[in-house]
Enzyme design. Structure first.
Site, PDB file in Angstrom:
ATOM      1  N   ASP A 146      12.802  27.600  -2.302  1.00  0.00           N
ATOM      2  CA  ASP A 146      13.079  29.140  -3.046  1.00  0.00           C
ATOM      3  C   ASP A 146      13.498  29.962  -2.088  1.00  0.00           C
ATOM      4  O   ASP A 146      12.524  30.014  -0.737  1.00  0.00           O
ATOM      5  CB  ASP A 146      12.157  29.706  -3.971  1.00  0.00           C
ATOM      6  CG  ASP A 146      12.535  30.477  -4.977  1.00  0.00           C
ATOM      7  OD1 ASP A 146      13.006  31.757  -4.430  1.00  0.00           O
ATOM      8  OD2 ASP A 146      12.681  30.395  -6.264  1.00  0.00           O
ATOM      9  N   ASP A 147      14.327  30.992  -1.997  1.00  0.00           N
ATOM     10  CA  ASP A 147      14.688  31.796  -0.872  1.00  0.00           C
ATOM     11  C   ASP A 147      13.917  32.929  -0.707  1.00  0.00           C
ATOM     12  O   ASP A 147      13.812  33.688   0.108  1.00  0.00           O
ATOM     13  CB  ASP A 147      16.073  32.347  -1.012  1.00  0.00           C
ATOM     14  CG  ASP A 147      16.644  32.630  -2.257  1.00  0.00           C
ATOM     15  OD1 ASP A 147      17.255  33.918  -2.330  1.00  0.00           O
ATOM     16  OD2 ASP A 147      16.197  32.120  -3.333  1.00  0.00           O
ATOM     17  N   ASP A 151      14.902  25.777  -6.434  1.00  0.00           N
ATOM     18  CA  ASP A 151      15.527  27.054  -7.373  1.00  0.00           C
ATOM     19  C   ASP A 151      17.153  26.949  -7.392  1.00  0.00           C
ATOM     20  O   ASP A 151      17.758  26.304  -6.544  1.00  0.00           O
ATOM     21  CB  ASP A 151      15.123  28.103  -6.061  1.00  0.00           C
ATOM     22  CG  ASP A 151      15.711  29.594  -6.721  1.00  0.00           C
ATOM     23  OD1 ASP A 151      15.579  29.710  -8.133  1.00  0.00           O
ATOM     24  OD2 ASP A 151      16.256  30.470  -6.160  1.00  0.00           O
ATOM     25  N   MET A 198      19.464  29.573  -7.630  1.00  0.00           N
ATOM     26  CA  MET A 198      20.326  30.314  -6.896  1.00  0.00           C
ATOM     27  C   MET A 198      19.714  30.712  -5.717  1.00  0.00           C
ATOM     28  O   MET A 198      18.770  31.150  -5.383  1.00  0.00           O
ATOM     29  CB  MET A 198      20.460  31.713  -7.956  1.00  0.00           C
ATOM     30  CG  MET A 198      20.954  31.423  -9.113  1.00  0.00           C
ATOM     31  SD  MET A 198      22.521  30.548  -9.290  1.00  0.00           S
ATOM     32  CE  MET A 198      23.355  31.918  -8.355  1.00  0.00           C
ATOM     33  N   ASP A 227     -14.451 -10.788   0.369  1.00  0.00           N
ATOM     34  CA  ASP A 227     -14.965 -12.096   0.463  1.00  0.00           C
ATOM     35  C   ASP A 227     -16.147 -12.114  -0.500  1.00  0.00           C
ATOM     36  O   ASP A 227     -16.972 -11.539  -0.246  1.00  0.00           O
ATOM     37  CB  ASP A 227     -15.246 -12.566   1.704  1.00  0.00           C
ATOM     38  CG  ASP A 227     -15.648 -14.103   1.994  1.00  0.00           C
ATOM     39  OD1 ASP A 227     -14.462 -14.870   2.248  1.00  0.00           O
ATOM     40  OD2 ASP A 227     -16.793 -14.544   1.775  1.00  0.00           O
ATOM     41  N   ASN A 253     -19.885 -23.434  -5.536  1.00  0.00           N
ATOM     42  CA  ASN A 253     -19.240 -25.011  -5.827  1.00  0.00           C
ATOM     43  C   ASN A 253     -20.202 -26.092  -5.721  1.00  0.00           C
ATOM     44  O   ASN A 253     -20.201 -26.931  -6.484  1.00  0.00           O
ATOM     45  CB  ASN A 253     -17.971 -25.048  -4.910  1.00  0.00           C
ATOM     46  CG  ASN A 253     -16.801 -24.150  -5.078  1.00  0.00           C
ATOM     47  OD1 ASN A 253     -16.366 -24.093  -6.640  1.00  0.00           O
ATOM     48  ND2 ASN A 253     -16.110 -23.719  -4.160  1.00  0.00           N
ATOM     49  N   ASP A 277     -13.834 -22.098  -9.968  1.00  0.00           N
ATOM     50  CA  ASP A 277     -12.470 -21.484 -10.493  1.00  0.00           C
ATOM     51  C   ASP A 277     -12.583 -20.255 -11.430  1.00  0.00           C
ATOM     52  O   ASP A 277     -11.918 -19.396 -11.284  1.00  0.00           O
ATOM     53  CB  ASP A 277     -11.658 -22.369 -11.071  1.00  0.00           C
ATOM     54  CG  ASP A 277     -11.139 -23.620 -10.171  1.00  0.00           C
ATOM     55  OD1 ASP A 277     -11.311 -23.290  -8.873  1.00  0.00           O
ATOM     56  OD2 ASP A 277     -10.704 -24.863 -10.441  1.00  0.00           O
ATOM     57  N   GLU A 281     -12.000 -18.062  -0.894  1.00  0.00           N
ATOM     58  CA  GLU A 281     -12.671 -17.045  -1.949  1.00  0.00           C
ATOM     59  C   GLU A 281     -12.416 -15.509  -1.384  1.00  0.00           C
ATOM     60  O   GLU A 281     -12.925 -14.640  -1.735  1.00  0.00           O
ATOM     61  CB  GLU A 281     -14.006 -17.333  -2.057  1.00  0.00           C
ATOM     62  CG  GLU A 281     -14.564 -17.147  -0.560  1.00  0.00           C
ATOM     63  CD  GLU A 281     -14.845 -18.372   0.221  1.00  0.00           C
ATOM     64  OE1 GLU A 281     -15.649 -18.534   1.111  1.00  0.00           O
ATOM     65  OE2 GLU A 281     -14.106 -19.344  -0.048  1.00  0.00           O
TER      66      GLU A 281
END
Length: 456
Positions: free
Chosen positions: A9-10, A53, A55, A329, A337, A346, A372
């Site tokens: 904006d001016d 703006d 204008m 991790d 497992n 899984d 993992e």
């Protein structure tokens, strides 16, 4: 990280007032006193949104908007044109030049901030598409965008059939899309023999105050219509309802009575965004599934993660913004497992992957990095926010036990290393090494914890 907004904006008083409104909402505000300065700042700083703006003495807002849209570096930045003008011709000129919205002074802070939030959400989707497309090209499996898009389907939903018919008449000859008046029941129960509408125009007071917003939330909750674009039509005085509609997921608003030319321009813009978002989802679902995803967890794999992380780093270097890399991790996973079998392992990996997905933004990257180990990248994030996100993920992973396939459940935890990227932060490989070193420190300090950079 808050969005970065360029105010153009001016008049210094207008810029200051706008900055006060935006700073109170914790946005980062840039300022330009003219159109040419705005073009320079937009190219250099890549703001998330521009308040422009109309204008200005050196270059008016319409010309600035057209130049921003013509430049690939700035073409996707949302633009709101702000002016004292209230006439329909000014609105049409702004929308035709590529503005996303048009607001007249004096500005309503409630509506302004709701519009900003809505457009920033749309901006995030556009940025994600750009990142995904770049990564797919690097991997060699991105298909070129289709040059021709078939006509879409637009549903007009109003309390009275005469109202919908009036909207349809106002749009006659202005769009190539198929326009279909619908009742509320038809919108919620689409005919199986017809395509689901791409875009809904909904009367705000559908069957009573707030009826249109209730329909909006129903559409957003259903898989068939969740991604449809929605434009809500409201009376001029319904400011609080307008803000609520945008926050509930409306893509655009108009006030009654509708101007057919303006409605057509807004619908064309929303249809283009809808097609872009559909393309993103289709690409992620089909193009990447086999080449770039881990078949067990459904997350991206290492092959996808590394070039995508490089793209994030390139953008950060260009914009001067920081980003974070997290390496996670699972603690003592080998014992899972060994004691419970690989099916249990899984199940743990799948559950953790889902918890990560559910607690990250759409623009964030989450990948199974190997075994993992998971990698998360957070664009536009400072060290404080990155460490807070890592702590949140650590808590979420350990918040509930994982159900095992053979019965029973298992408590799991994760250690997380955080490293920060950005200008002069080194290569992606060095960044991953820094996150890995932080992960090692977290493991050595007792596991189930986060280690990362110092925060302010």
């Amino acid at each position: 990280m808050p969005g970065r907004i360029l105010v153009v904006d001016d008049l210094a008083t207008n810029r200051i007032m706008m900055k006060v409104h935006l700073a109170d909402a914790h946005y980062d505000v840039l300022q330009a006193a003219g159109g040419r300065a705005a073009l320079d700042i937009a190219r250099r700083e890549a703001p998330d949104l521009i308040l422009l703006d109309m204008m200005m003495p050196d270059l008016d807002g319409i010309s600035v908007c057209e130049r921003l849209r013509a430049d690939p570096a700035t073409a996707e930045i949302p633009i709101i044109i702000v002016t004292a003008a209230t006439d329909a011709r000014s609105r049409l000129r702004a929308l035709a030049a590529g503005a996303d919205d048009f607001l007249s002074r004096p500005l309503d802070e409630l509506i302004l901030l709701a519009r900003v939030r809505s457009l920033l959400r749309a901006r995030e989707t556009a940025q994600e598409l750009a990142l995904r497309d770049g990564t797919e090209r690097l991997l060699g499996f991105s298909e070129p965008a289709q040059g021709f898009a078939p006509p879409g389907r637009i549903a007009l939903v109003a309390a009275r059939a005469e109202t919908a018919a009036g909207w349809q008449a106002a749009l006659a000859g202005r769009l190539t899309d198929r326009i279909v008046p619908m009742t509320r029941a038809e919108a919620l129960s689409p005919d199986p023999g017809h395509a689901v509408p791409d875009l809904f125009v909904i009367e705000g007071d559908l069957g009573g105050p707030g009826g249109g917003l209730r329909l909006l939330t129903e559409l957003r909750s259903r898989s068939e219509t969740r991604h449809a674009a929605v434009l809500i039509v409201l009376p001029p005085t319904a400011r609080e309802t307008a803000a609520m509609a945008l926050d509930l997921g409306a893509n655009d608003l108009m006030t009654a009575p509708l101007d057919g030319a303006e409605l057509a321009l807004r619908l064309k813009a929303q249809m283009a965004r809808k097609r872009q978002a559909d393309r993103l989802r289709d690409t992620l679902r089909d193009g990447l599934r086999m080449a770039a995803t881990d078949p067990l967890t459904g997350l991206f794999n290492r092959r996808y993660a590394l070039p995508h992380l490089a793209r994030i780093a390139e953008r950060a270097d260009r914009t001067g913004r920081r980003f974070a890399v997290l390496l996670l991790d699972l603690d003592r996973f080998k014992a899972v497992n060994d004691r419970h079998g690989h099916a249990a392992g899984d199940a743990v990996l799948v559950a953790v992957a889902q918890r990560l997905r559910d607690n990250l933004r759409a623009v964030d990257l989450v990948a199974r990095f190997g075994g993992e180990e998971f990698l998360v990248a957070l664009p536009d994030t400072d060290a404080t926010a990155a460490c807070a996100a890592a702590e949140r993920l650590r808590r979420v992973i350990g918040a509930a036990p994982v159900a095992l396939p053979g019965g029973g459940d298992l408590q799991v935890s994760a250690s997380i290393g955080v490293a920060m990227g950005g200008a002069e932060a080194g290569t992606v490989s060095a960044l991953i090494e820094a996150a890995d070193a932080a992960l090692y420190r977290a493991k050595s300090a007792g596991r189930d914890r986060v280690d990362g950079p110092a925060t302010d």
